[in-house]
Design a protein around this motif. Structure first.
Motif, short mmCIF file in Angstrom:
data_model
loop_
_atom_site.label_atom_id
_atom_site.label_comp_id
_atom_site.label_asym_id
_atom_site.label_seq_id
_atom_site.Cartn_x
_atom_site.Cartn_y
_atom_site.Cartn_z
N LEU A 189 -6.37 4.58 -9.76
CA LEU A 189 -6.91 5.80 -9.03
C LEU A 189 -6.70 7.10 -9.58
O LEU A 189 -7.78 7.79 -9.41
CB LEU A 189 -6.09 5.52 -7.29
N HIS A 190 -5.49 7.43 -9.83
CA HIS A 190 -5.15 8.81 -10.26
C HIS A 190 -5.86 9.11 -11.65
O HIS A 190 -6.41 10.42 -11.74
CB HIS A 190 -3.71 9.03 -10.38
N LEU A 198 -9.54 8.28 -1.32
CA LEU A 198 -9.47 6.66 -1.19
C LEU A 198 -9.64 6.61 0.20
O LEU A 198 -10.17 5.35 0.47
CB LEU A 198 -8.00 6.82 -1.53
N ARG A 234 -6.94 13.24 -3.41
CA ARG A 234 -7.09 12.23 -4.24
C ARG A 234 -7.00 10.92 -2.93
O ARG A 234 -7.77 10.10 -2.81
CB ARG A 234 -5.83 11.82 -5.19
N TYR A 235 -5.96 11.33 -2.15
CA TYR A 235 -5.82 10.29 -0.98
C TYR A 235 -6.89 10.25 0.19
O TYR A 235 -7.35 9.37 0.75
CB TYR A 235 -4.31 10.46 -0.29
N MET A 243 -4.69 -1.69 -2.90
CA MET A 243 -3.83 -0.50 -3.86
C MET A 243 -2.22 -1.07 -3.90
O MET A 243 -1.99 -1.80 -2.96
CB MET A 243 -3.58 0.73 -3.05
N GLY A 275 0.65 1.65 -0.63
CA GLY A 275 1.63 2.76 -0.19
C GLY A 275 1.44 3.05 1.33
O GLY A 275 0.94 2.39 1.80
N LEU A 332 1.51 -0.25 -5.53
CA LEU A 332 2.55 0.23 -6.26
C LEU A 332 3.30 -0.88 -7.23
O LEU A 332 2.72 -2.04 -7.32
CB LEU A 332 3.64 0.76 -5.22
N THR A 337 -4.07 -0.63 -9.22
CA THR A 337 -2.94 0.39 -9.15
C THR A 337 -3.14 1.67 -8.90
O THR A 337 -4.31 2.26 -8.88
CB THR A 337 -1.96 0.39 -10.57
N TYR A 338 -2.06 2.64 -8.34
CA TYR A 338 -2.37 3.93 -8.07
C TYR A 338 -2.60 4.72 -9.37
O TYR A 338 -3.40 5.81 -9.31
CB TYR A 338 -1.16 4.57 -7.43
N GLN A 339 -2.26 4.18 -10.56
CA GLN A 339 -2.54 4.69 -11.67
C GLN A 339 -4.09 4.76 -12.07
O GLN A 339 -4.51 5.76 -12.50
CB GLN A 339 -1.71 3.99 -12.97
#
Length: 140
Positions: A28-29, A45, A41-42, A64, A72, A66, A24-26
């Motif tokens: 990653l963040h 990635l 961040r991107y 990844m 994304g 969403l 999930t992007y969560q």
């Protein structure tokens, strides 16, 4: 850019691919501090995906996810630029790329390729040597 963070993201993507799961992007963040800009961040990635494979032929960024289960826009932009014929074959010529159904076709096919690539790496025992040096060109 923190190269350790990029390696951490690459390791997270490779682990997910070997387990045939998404990230999930969560997740990653969560690897970044609150003050870290999204662009940074991107970029990390993208560098992580590029360290695992040439994004023009295989993009680990497809893992990844969403809330809707799709990667994304960063993934679809790389895919559209890196493989325009394949993108147009699915999305249609001149498509704005908004069809969720067609995006899912692209993402699902790419995820299967990534899962296969990761299983080949695991079977060959090359896991320690998997990360490629960071190329100077982007995945786009």
């Amino acid at each position: 850019m923190n190269m350790n963070r990029t390696r951490d993201i690459a390791a997270m993507l490779l682990r997910a691919a070997k387990r045939k799961r998404l990230v999930t992007y969560q997740e990653l963040h969560a690897l970044f501090g609150r003050d870290e800009p999204l662009q940074s961040r991107y970029r990390a990635l993208e560098n992580a995906a590029r360290s695992l494979s040439d994004c023009a032929s295989l993009d680990y960024g497809c893992l990844m996810s969403l809330d809707n289960g799709l990667p994304g826009d960063d993934f679809f932009n790389r895919f559209r630029h890196g493989r325009p014929r394949e993108y147009e074959k699915v999305m249609g010529f001149g498509s704005a790329g908004r069809s969720m159904t067609k995006k899912r076709l692209i993402a699902d096919a790419e995820r299967l390729r990534v899962f296969e690539h990761a299983s080949q790496i695991a079977a060959s025992g090359r896991v320690a040597n998997t990360l490629r040096p960071y190329a100077t060109s982007k995945c786009t």
